[in-house]
Design an enzyme around this catalytic site. Structure first.
Site, PDB file in Angstrom:
ATOM      1  N   ARG A   1      38.696   1.227 -20.974  1.00 57.63           N
ATOM      2  CA  ARG A   1      39.381   1.593 -22.223  1.00 57.63           C
ATOM      3  C   ARG A   1      39.725   0.274 -22.894  1.00 57.63           C
ATOM      4  O   ARG A   1      40.499  -0.521 -22.334  1.00 57.63           O
ATOM      5  CB  ARG A   1      40.641   2.402 -21.910  1.00 57.63           C
ATOM      6  CG  ARG A   1      41.554   2.583 -23.098  1.00 57.63           C
ATOM      7  CD  ARG A   1      42.624   3.633 -22.867  1.00 57.63           C
ATOM      8  NE  ARG A   1      42.058   4.966 -22.936  1.00 57.63           N
ATOM      9  CZ  ARG A   1      42.774   6.080 -23.111  1.00 57.63           C
ATOM     10  NH1 ARG A   1      44.090   6.020 -23.211  1.00 57.63           N
ATOM     11  NH2 ARG A   1      42.181   7.264 -23.180  1.00 57.63           N
TER      12      ARG A   1
ATOM     13  N   CYS B   1      43.848  16.111 -28.768  1.00 56.89           N
ATOM     14  CA  CYS B   1      43.524  15.405 -27.526  1.00 56.89           C
ATOM     15  C   CYS B   1      44.765  15.010 -26.730  1.00 56.89           C
ATOM     16  O   CYS B   1      44.677  14.773 -25.532  1.00 56.89           O
ATOM     17  CB  CYS B   1      42.683  14.175 -27.843  1.00 56.89           C
ATOM     18  SG  CYS B   1      43.551  12.952 -28.854  1.00 56.89           S
TER      19      CYS B   1
ATOM     20  N   ARG C   1      39.571  17.815 -19.488  1.00 52.41           N
ATOM     21  CA  ARG C   1      39.231  16.398 -19.311  1.00 52.41           C
ATOM     22  C   ARG C   1      38.760  16.147 -17.874  1.00 52.41           C
ATOM     23  O   ARG C   1      37.811  15.391 -17.655  1.00 52.41           O
ATOM     24  CB  ARG C   1      40.432  15.500 -19.656  1.00 52.41           C
ATOM     25  CG  ARG C   1      40.766  15.420 -21.144  1.00 52.41           C
ATOM     26  CD  ARG C   1      39.660  14.738 -21.937  1.00 52.41           C
ATOM     27  NE  ARG C   1      39.301  13.480 -21.330  1.00 52.41           N
ATOM     28  CZ  ARG C   1      39.906  12.300 -21.581  1.00 52.41           C
ATOM     29  NH1 ARG C   1      40.871  12.249 -22.475  1.00 52.41           N
ATOM     30  NH2 ARG C   1      39.507  11.191 -20.982  1.00 52.41           N
TER      31      ARG C   1
ATOM     32  N   ASP D   1      44.729  14.610 -34.566  1.00 54.93           N
ATOM     33  CA  ASP D   1      45.096  13.558 -33.614  1.00 54.93           C
ATOM     34  C   ASP D   1      46.207  12.734 -34.275  1.00 54.93           C
ATOM     35  O   ASP D   1      46.489  12.898 -35.477  1.00 54.93           O
ATOM     36  CB  ASP D   1      43.857  12.689 -33.305  1.00 54.93           C
ATOM     37  CG  ASP D   1      44.104  11.625 -32.240  1.00 54.93           C
ATOM     38  OD1 ASP D   1      45.131  11.694 -31.535  1.00 54.93           O
ATOM     39  OD2 ASP D   1      43.258  10.700 -32.131  1.00 54.93           O
TER      40      ASP D   1
ATOM     41  N   GLN E   1      36.553  12.474 -24.213  1.00 51.54           N
ATOM     42  CA  GLN E   1      37.330  13.466 -24.951  1.00 51.54           C
ATOM     43  C   GLN E   1      36.391  14.439 -25.668  1.00 51.54           C
ATOM     44  O   GLN E   1      36.619  15.644 -25.679  1.00 51.54           O
ATOM     45  CB  GLN E   1      38.250  12.767 -25.960  1.00 51.54           C
ATOM     46  CG  GLN E   1      39.190  13.721 -26.674  1.00 51.54           C
ATOM     47  CD  GLN E   1      40.223  14.322 -25.733  1.00 51.54           C
ATOM     48  OE1 GLN E   1      40.898  13.603 -25.017  1.00 51.54           O
ATOM     49  NE2 GLN E   1      40.339  15.631 -25.729  1.00 51.54           N
TER      50      GLN E   1
ATOM     51  N   HIS F   1      35.455   8.068 -28.279  1.00 49.67           N
ATOM     52  CA  HIS F   1      36.103   8.553 -27.051  1.00 49.67           C
ATOM     53  C   HIS F   1      35.226   9.679 -26.485  1.00 49.67           C
ATOM     54  O   HIS F   1      35.574  10.862 -26.559  1.00 49.67           O
ATOM     55  CB  HIS F   1      37.516   9.056 -27.404  1.00 49.67           C
ATOM     56  CG  HIS F   1      38.421   9.255 -26.235  1.00 49.67           C
ATOM     57  ND1 HIS F   1      38.060   8.997 -24.924  1.00 49.67           N
ATOM     58  CD2 HIS F   1      39.712   9.704 -26.174  1.00 49.67           C
ATOM     59  CE1 HIS F   1      39.081   9.260 -24.125  1.00 49.67           C
ATOM     60  NE2 HIS F   1      40.086   9.697 -24.857  1.00 49.67           N
TER      61      HIS F   1
HETATM   62  N1   CP Z   1      43.464  12.142 -24.658  1.00 52.86           N
HETATM   63  C1   CP Z   1      43.564  10.996 -23.961  1.00 52.86           C
HETATM   64  O1   CP Z   1      42.640  10.192 -23.866  1.00 52.86           O
HETATM   65  O2   CP Z   1      44.772  10.825 -23.363  1.00 52.86           O
HETATM   66  P1   CP Z   1      45.272   9.515 -22.626  1.00 52.86           P
HETATM   67  O3   CP Z   1      45.419   8.444 -23.680  1.00 52.86           O
HETATM   68  O4   CP Z   1      46.591   9.912 -22.033  1.00 52.86           O
HETATM   69  O5   CP Z   1      44.274   9.106 -21.597  1.00 52.86           O
HETATM   70  N1  NVA Z   2      43.182   8.129 -31.451  1.00 48.48           N
HETATM   71  C1  NVA Z   2      44.081   7.938 -30.360  1.00 48.48           C
HETATM   72  C2  NVA Z   2      43.660   8.751 -29.181  1.00 48.48           C
HETATM   73  C3  NVA Z   2      44.543   8.679 -27.976  1.00 48.48           C
HETATM   74  C4  NVA Z   2      44.005   9.445 -26.820  1.00 48.48           C
HETATM   75  C5  NVA Z   2      44.139   6.457 -30.007  1.00 48.48           C
HETATM   76  O1  NVA Z   2      43.096   5.794 -30.037  1.00 48.48           O
HETATM   77  O2  NVA Z   2      45.221   5.962 -29.698  1.00 48.48           O
END
Ligand code: CP
Ligand code: NVA
Length: 314
Positions: free
Chosen positions: A99, A265, A293, A225, A136, A133
């Site tokens: 990430r 999400c 998920r 979101d 997701q 993502h």
């Molecule tokens: N939806 C999602 O990716 O959640 P987290 O940021 O908690 O992993």
């Molecule tokens: N769009 C949000 C999603 C979190 C799961 C972010 O990138 O923070």
């Protein structure tokens, strides 16, 4: 050697996504232990609840061993380069999942694995970047497939920021020939080129408007979101102003199909992008979506490990 990597939904074909989603609905025990004796390195430059937990559990359920490290511990591009990290972890693990703030880092990690002087078959997986993502997107498709059976022609609305989550949802929706509607403020929606790309991927229809009500009208799945993604904290005040009229409210949901579902999400900010009565109401599927998920992650890792539904004794 060029290994298989999943940095975006479009790194998978429609047929492969169908296989992943079929595997996701199989009981974990039916998948065997394709990761026995193997590991998955999970790197997080940003916080996570669902992604870390679901990926760790998916690896465990497939017989493997996950090792999670936080960004400050690894020092990506500070303590050592993303390339060196990827080349080393590729010698320990079947999967390197990350990430990251900058999607380019994932591209560099995948390229480093592919060009390493010591060949490995490690797969790099995007656990969220500024661009997309995909984990997701797979879970969102799984949840909509459970609800509607098929995504072909499904009227999917996105309200708010066309961000990483929106892009992966749009890509997987397009690959399923869904009807995509985006209600986003001026400058925060998909560009004409992006809409063209989604059409080319197979979207039945695409509509982009700055009127969220127009986007939601007769939609069967309404998604949103946060207005402030991780890494955009400095823009928070301006974004809250820009998006103020884009809250998914009960009145907005009333414009959608009578059987429409609401999806998010998570994490969600009640009273900002969504009204509490919507996310906590009967149309909301956010908890089942969050549970998907895990199933989607397990389906993807099983697929990438060579498991196929046709080869299982179900
Ligand atoms: N939806 C999602 O990716 O959640 P987290 O940021 O908690 O992993
Ligand atoms: N769009 C949000 C999603 C979190 C799961 C972010 O990138 O923070």
């Amino acid at each position: 050697m060029t290994a298989r990597h999943v940095l975006n939904i479009t790194d998978l074909s429609s047929a492969e996504i169908a296989e992943v989603l079929d595997l996701a609905t199989c009981a974990p025990d039916a998948l065997g232990a394709p990761l026995a004796g193997q590991g998955a390195a999970l790197l997080f430059e940003k916080p996570s609840n669902r992604t870390r937990q679901s990926m760790e559990m998916a690896v465990f359920q497939l017989g493997g061993h996950p090792i999670t490290t936080r960004g400050e511990e690894v020092g990506l591009d500070a303590r050592e380069t993303a390339e060196d990290i990827a080349r080393i972890l590729g010698g320990y693990h079947r999967f390197i999942a990350a990430r990251v703030f900058d999607h380019e880092v994932l591209i560099r990690m995948a390229a480093a694995v592919d060009t390493s002087s010591v060949t490995t078959s490690a797969t790099v997986i995007n656990m969220l970047s500024d661009r997309s993502h995909p984990l997701q997107g797979l879970a969102d498709a799984l949840q909509m497939r459970r609800e509607f059976g098929d995504l072909r022609g499904l009227r999917i609305a996105w309200v708010g920021d066309y961000n990483n989550v929106a892009r992966s949802l749009a890509e997987i929706g397009a690959l399923h020939n869904a009807d995509l509607r985006f209600g986003c403020p001026e400058g925060f929606g998909p560009t004409p080129e992006e809409l063209q790309r989604l059409s080319s991927l197979g979207a039945a229809k695409v509509l982009a408007t700055t009127d969220p009500n127009e986007a939601v009208r007769e939609a069967q799945a309404v998604h949103t979101d946060t207005w402030v993604s991780m890494g955009q904290e400095d823009e928070k005040a301006a974004r809250l102003q820009t998006f103020a009229d884009f809250q998914v409210t009960a009145a907005m949901m009333a414009l959608a199909d009578p059987d429409a579902i609401f999806m998010h999400c998570l994490p969600a900010y009640r009273g900002l992008e969504v009204a509490a009565e919507v996310i906590d109401g009967p149309q909301s599927r956010v908890i089942a979506q969050g549970h998907d998920r895990l199933h989607a992650a397990r389906g993807l890792l099983a697929f990438l490990s060579g498991v196929r539904v046709g080869g299982l004794a179900l």
